[in-house]
Scaffold this motif. Structure first.
Motif, PDB file in Angstrom:
ATOM      1  N   GLY A 119      -2.534   9.529  -9.488  1.00 44.52           N
ATOM      2  CA  GLY A 119      -2.997  10.261 -10.655  1.00 44.52           C
ATOM      3  C   GLY A 119      -3.192   9.370 -11.867  1.00 44.52           C
ATOM      4  N   PRO A 120      -3.718   9.937 -12.951  1.00 45.22           N
ATOM      5  CA  PRO A 120      -4.050   9.128 -14.136  1.00 45.22           C
ATOM      6  C   PRO A 120      -2.824   8.617 -14.899  1.00 45.22           C
ATOM      7  CG  PRO A 120      -4.409  11.450 -14.570  1.00 45.22           C
ATOM      8  CD  PRO A 120      -4.098  11.344 -13.120  1.00 45.22           C
ATOM      9  N   ASP A 121      -1.650   9.204 -14.665  1.00 48.50           N
ATOM     10  CA  ASP A 121      -0.451   8.801 -15.399  1.00 48.50           C
ATOM     11  C   ASP A 121       0.289   7.635 -14.757  1.00 48.50           C
ATOM     12  OD1 ASP A 121      -0.946  10.854 -17.203  1.00 48.50           O
ATOM     13  OD2 ASP A 121       0.243  12.299 -16.054  1.00 48.50           O
ATOM     14  N   ALA A 122      -0.186   7.156 -13.623  1.00 44.57           N
ATOM     15  CA  ALA A 122       0.504   6.072 -12.919  1.00 44.57           C
ATOM     16  C   ALA A 122       0.291   4.748 -13.643  1.00 44.57           C
ATOM     17  CB  ALA A 122      -0.009   5.977 -11.484  1.00 44.57           C
ATOM     18  N   THR A 123       1.295   3.912 -13.585  1.00 45.15           N
ATOM     19  CA  THR A 123       1.196   2.579 -14.181  1.00 45.15           C
ATOM     20  C   THR A 123       0.510   1.631 -13.208  1.00 45.15           C
ATOM     21  OG1 THR A 123       3.342   1.882 -13.299  1.00 45.15           O
ATOM     22  CG2 THR A 123       3.331   3.005 -15.438  1.00 45.15           C
ATOM     23  N   PRO A 124      -0.042   0.526 -13.701  1.00 44.26           N
ATOM     24  CA  PRO A 124      -0.649  -0.458 -12.792  1.00 44.26           C
ATOM     25  C   PRO A 124       0.322  -0.971 -11.734  1.00 44.26           C
ATOM     26  CG  PRO A 124      -1.308  -0.885 -15.041  1.00 44.26           C
ATOM     27  CD  PRO A 124      -0.264   0.186 -15.107  1.00 44.26           C
ATOM     28  N   GLN A 125       1.603  -1.110 -12.097  1.00 43.35           N
ATOM     29  CA  GLN A 125       2.581  -1.582 -11.120  1.00 43.35           C
ATOM     30  C   GLN A 125       2.791  -0.561 -10.005  1.00 43.35           C
ATOM     31  OE1 GLN A 125       4.008  -4.637 -11.054  1.00 43.35           O
ATOM     32  NE2 GLN A 125       4.798  -4.013  -9.044  1.00 43.35           N
ATOM     33  N   ASP A 126       2.817   0.719 -10.369  1.00 48.13           N
ATOM     34  CA  ASP A 126       2.941   1.764  -9.347  1.00 48.13           C
ATOM     35  C   ASP A 126       1.766   1.717  -8.377  1.00 48.13           C
ATOM     36  OD1 ASP A 126       5.272   2.653 -10.502  1.00 48.13           O
ATOM     37  OD2 ASP A 126       4.259   4.152 -11.751  1.00 48.13           O
ATOM     38  N   VAL A 127       0.561   1.522  -8.897  1.00 50.94           N
ATOM     39  CA  VAL A 127      -0.619   1.440  -8.054  1.00 50.94           C
ATOM     40  C   VAL A 127      -0.538   0.231  -7.125  1.00 50.94           C
ATOM     41  CG1 VAL A 127      -3.133   1.176  -8.032  1.00 50.94           C
ATOM     42  CG2 VAL A 127      -2.049   2.643  -9.739  1.00 50.94           C
ATOM     43  N   MET A 128      -0.091  -0.907  -7.654  1.00 52.98           N
ATOM     44  CA  MET A 128       0.033  -2.115  -6.838  1.00 52.98           C
ATOM     45  C   MET A 128       1.070  -1.926  -5.737  1.00 52.98           C
ATOM     46  SD  MET A 128      -0.195  -5.118  -9.732  1.00 52.98           S
ATOM     47  CE  MET A 128       0.174  -6.360  -8.491  1.00 52.98           C
ATOM     48  N   ASP A 129       2.187  -1.287  -6.066  1.00 55.26           N
ATOM     49  CA  ASP A 129       3.226  -1.061  -5.055  1.00 55.26           C
ATOM     50  C   ASP A 129       2.721  -0.155  -3.937  1.00 55.26           C
ATOM     51  OD1 ASP A 129       4.906  -2.632  -6.533  1.00 55.26           O
ATOM     52  OD2 ASP A 129       5.919  -0.946  -7.538  1.00 55.26           O
ATOM     53  N   LEU A 130       1.992   0.891  -4.312  1.00 53.90           N
ATOM     54  CA  LEU A 130       1.477   1.806  -3.293  1.00 53.90           C
ATOM     55  C   LEU A 130       0.424   1.120  -2.432  1.00 53.90           C
ATOM     56  CD1 LEU A 130       1.456   4.597  -2.040  1.00 53.90           C
ATOM     57  CD2 LEU A 130      -0.181   5.326  -3.786  1.00 53.90           C
ATOM     58  N   ALA A 173       0.347  -1.968  -1.682  1.00 60.89           N
ATOM     59  CA  ALA A 173       1.062  -2.868  -0.775  1.00 60.89           C
ATOM     60  C   ALA A 173       1.680  -2.092   0.391  1.00 60.89           C
ATOM     61  CB  ALA A 173       2.141  -3.630  -1.539  1.00 60.89           C
ATOM     62  N   SER A 174       2.243  -0.907   0.092  1.00 64.16           N
ATOM     63  CA  SER A 174       2.862  -0.112   1.160  1.00 64.16           C
ATOM     64  C   SER A 174       1.835   0.426   2.145  1.00 64.16           C
ATOM     65  CB  SER A 174       3.655   1.042   0.556  1.00 64.16           C
ATOM     66  OG  SER A 174       2.795   1.950  -0.113  1.00 64.16           O
ATOM     67  N   LEU A 175       0.607   0.641   1.669  1.00 62.04           N
ATOM     68  CA  LEU A 175      -0.458   1.144   2.539  1.00 62.04           C
ATOM     69  C   LEU A 175      -1.236   0.026   3.223  1.00 62.04           C
ATOM     70  CD1 LEU A 175      -1.912   3.974   0.237  1.00 62.04           C
ATOM     71  CD2 LEU A 175      -0.370   4.237   2.190  1.00 62.04           C
ATOM     72  N   GLY A 176      -0.962  -1.195   2.868  1.00 64.24           N
ATOM     73  CA  GLY A 176      -1.670  -2.323   3.459  1.00 64.24           C
ATOM     74  C   GLY A 176      -3.031  -2.574   2.860  1.00 64.24           C
ATOM     75  N   LEU A 177      -3.316  -1.953   1.718  1.00 64.86           N
ATOM     76  CA  LEU A 177      -4.626  -2.109   1.096  1.00 64.86           C
ATOM     77  C   LEU A 177      -4.731  -3.385   0.270  1.00 64.86           C
ATOM     78  CD1 LEU A 177      -5.222   1.577  -0.100  1.00 64.86           C
ATOM     79  CD2 LEU A 177      -6.121   0.462   1.949  1.00 64.86           C
ATOM     80  N   VAL A 219      -8.151  -9.012   7.581  1.00 67.13           N
ATOM     81  CA  VAL A 219      -6.873  -8.638   8.194  1.00 67.13           C
ATOM     82  C   VAL A 219      -6.806  -7.124   8.386  1.00 67.13           C
ATOM     83  CG1 VAL A 219      -4.369  -8.658   7.904  1.00 67.13           C
ATOM     84  CG2 VAL A 219      -5.724 -10.664   7.237  1.00 67.13           C
ATOM     85  N   GLN A 220      -7.259  -6.374   7.373  1.00 68.90           N
ATOM     86  CA  GLN A 220      -7.288  -4.919   7.502  1.00 68.90           C
ATOM     87  C   GLN A 220      -8.180  -4.493   8.670  1.00 68.90           C
ATOM     88  OE1 GLN A 220      -7.883  -2.601   3.879  1.00 68.90           O
ATOM     89  NE2 GLN A 220      -7.384  -4.396   2.631  1.00 68.90           N
ATOM     90  N   TYR A 221      -9.302  -5.180   8.817  1.00 67.00           N
ATOM     91  CA  TYR A 221     -10.238  -4.829   9.889  1.00 67.00           C
ATOM     92  C   TYR A 221      -9.619  -5.084  11.260  1.00 67.00           C
ATOM     93  CZ  TYR A 221     -14.248  -5.202  13.010  1.00 67.00           C
ATOM     94  OH  TYR A 221     -15.108  -5.061  14.069  1.00 67.00           O
ATOM     95  N   LEU A 222      -9.007  -6.249  11.456  1.00 65.43           N
ATOM     96  CA  LEU A 222      -8.394  -6.571  12.749  1.00 65.43           C
ATOM     97  C   LEU A 222      -7.270  -5.591  13.072  1.00 65.43           C
ATOM     98  CD1 LEU A 222      -8.225 -10.483  12.671  1.00 65.43           C
ATOM     99  CD2 LEU A 222      -9.867  -9.027  13.873  1.00 65.43           C
ATOM    100  N   THR A 223      -6.475  -5.249  12.067  1.00 67.65           N
ATOM    101  CA  THR A 223      -5.400  -4.284  12.281  1.00 67.65           C
ATOM    102  C   THR A 223      -5.960  -2.914  12.651  1.00 67.65           C
ATOM    103  OG1 THR A 223      -4.042  -5.452  10.652  1.00 67.65           O
ATOM    104  CG2 THR A 223      -3.393  -3.212  11.225  1.00 67.65           C
ATOM    105  N   TYR A 234      -9.142   6.850   3.454  1.00 70.69           N
ATOM    106  CA  TYR A 234      -9.822   5.988   4.414  1.00 70.69           C
ATOM    107  C   TYR A 234      -9.495   6.317   5.876  1.00 70.69           C
ATOM    108  CZ  TYR A 234     -11.108   2.916   0.503  1.00 70.69           C
ATOM    109  OH  TYR A 234     -11.629   2.403  -0.649  1.00 70.69           O
ATOM    110  N   PRO A 235      -8.230   6.450   6.242  1.00 74.17           N
ATOM    111  CA  PRO A 235      -7.926   6.703   7.660  1.00 74.17           C
ATOM    112  C   PRO A 235      -8.571   7.976   8.199  1.00 74.17           C
ATOM    113  CG  PRO A 235      -5.959   5.990   6.506  1.00 74.17           C
ATOM    114  CD  PRO A 235      -6.993   6.245   5.454  1.00 74.17           C
ATOM    115  N   VAL A 236      -8.592   9.051   7.403  1.00 74.32           N
ATOM    116  CA  VAL A 236      -9.183  10.312   7.869  1.00 74.32           C
ATOM    117  C   VAL A 236     -10.696  10.159   8.037  1.00 74.32           C
ATOM    118  CG1 VAL A 236      -9.645  12.717   7.263  1.00 74.32           C
ATOM    119  CG2 VAL A 236      -7.374  11.756   6.913  1.00 74.32           C
TER     120      VAL A 236
END
Length: 304
Positions: free
Chosen positions: A31-42, A44-48, A54-58, A270-272
């Motif tokens: 959402g719009p209230d998220a900080t840049p660090q929150d976006v970066m952490d998410l 990383a957790s999603l592999g984006l 690397v994403q393609y091979l996976t 993306y996955p869906v």
């Protein structure tokens, strides 16, 4: 081998297309209230945050094992999400195809048999008109008059949470009629054209000269030999119905694959998106294979 190559190409195209679309799925999820660090952490957790290659091979390696990934918004496997939405789309496509065949096949045969007659010209004109009218407009007209004013069918939806199978299928009748009318035009024209080619053949005239009844000549000799192009267009129509029922599902508010894809595109899930493209493409290839196998049943000479 051809199916493997097509599937690999679909995997590649699906991966590239969804990543060309603007927008960050992590930012959309938070959402719009998220900080840049929150976006970066998410991310990383999603592999984006990994390199595209690397994403393609996976992605390809997991898809080869039947793992289409995990939905970013549903927090569930893509396979489960698609399975939950597949029933309305599959039955809608099947009922639409049956309705189109019931309309188009007999009219196409008789129009070819009575070539140049008033019925023939009316059938061709009506088919062109049906193919020209958008499915959403036909659906809205049917909703107003057949559902709202006359109350013959449900206007929209797929039944309540406790709805039984027959109740859910009843909600698909009006959407199926809408799609069936639109797609019957192509089947009617192909049936008529194929029958016209066969009815002018020498062996048809020979059968008539031997005293066979017109019904036997048309249905046994002409229709059987005209079956291959008709089967081809029926198979392609069914594949297109499965892949292209998005507009009709939106008009009638059906929780099918079409609505799922539209929402997934808006959310950058993306996955869906990738999983739906892959499943539809594989189904398309399978239907074409089944169509080729039906040639053996229609015409024994195909075996040689």
């Amino acid at each position: 081998m051809g199916m493997v190559v097509v599937t690999f190409l679909v995997l590649t195209i699906a991966f590239v297309l969804v990543r060309l679309a603007p927008g960050d799925p992590a930012a959309l999820m938070l959402g719009p209230d998220a900080t840049p660090q929150d976006v970066m952490d998410l991310r990383a957790s999603l592999g984006l945050d990994q390199p595209i290659f690397v994403q393609y091979l996976t992605f390809v390696a997991n898809a080869a094992q039947g793992d289409l990934g995990r939905s970013l918004f549903f927090d569930n496997s893509v396979t489960s999400v698609l399975a939950a939405r597949a029933e309305p789309t599959v039955f809608l496509s099947l009922f639409s195809l049956i309705f189109a065949l019931v309309i188009a096949t007999p009219i196409g045969i008789y129009a070819a048999y009575r070539r140049g007659s008033t019925l023939d010209q009316s059938a061709v004109t009506t088919a062109m008109l049906a193919a020209s009218v958008p499915s959403f407009l036909t659906g809205l007209i049917f909703q107003r008059y057949l559902a709202t004013e006359l109350g013959w069918f449900p206007a929209s939806g797929y039944g309540g949470p406790d709805a039984g199978f027959l109740d859910r299928m009843w909600h698909l009748v009006l959407p199926s009629i809408t799609l069936g009318i639109v797609n019957s035009a192509l089947i009617l024209r192909f049936t008529r054209a194929s029958m016209l080619d066969i009815l002018s053949e020498d062996y048809v005239r020979t059968a008539r000269a031997k005293g066979m009844s017109e019904r036997r000549v048309v249905l046994r000799h002409a229709l059987k030999n005209a079956g291959i192009p008709i089967i081809t267009v029926v198979g392609l129509t069914f594949a297109l119905l499965v892949a292209g029922a998005v507009v009709t599902e939106r008009v009638f508010n059906l929780p099918g694959l079409g609505s799922l894809v539209v929402n997934a595109v808006l959310r950058r899930d993306y996955p869906v998106i990738q999983g739906t493209l892959i499943v539809v493409a594989i189904l398309y290839v399978f239907i074409n294979l089944l169509t080729d196998l039906l040639y053996l049943v229609i015409d024994k000479r195909v075996r040689y």
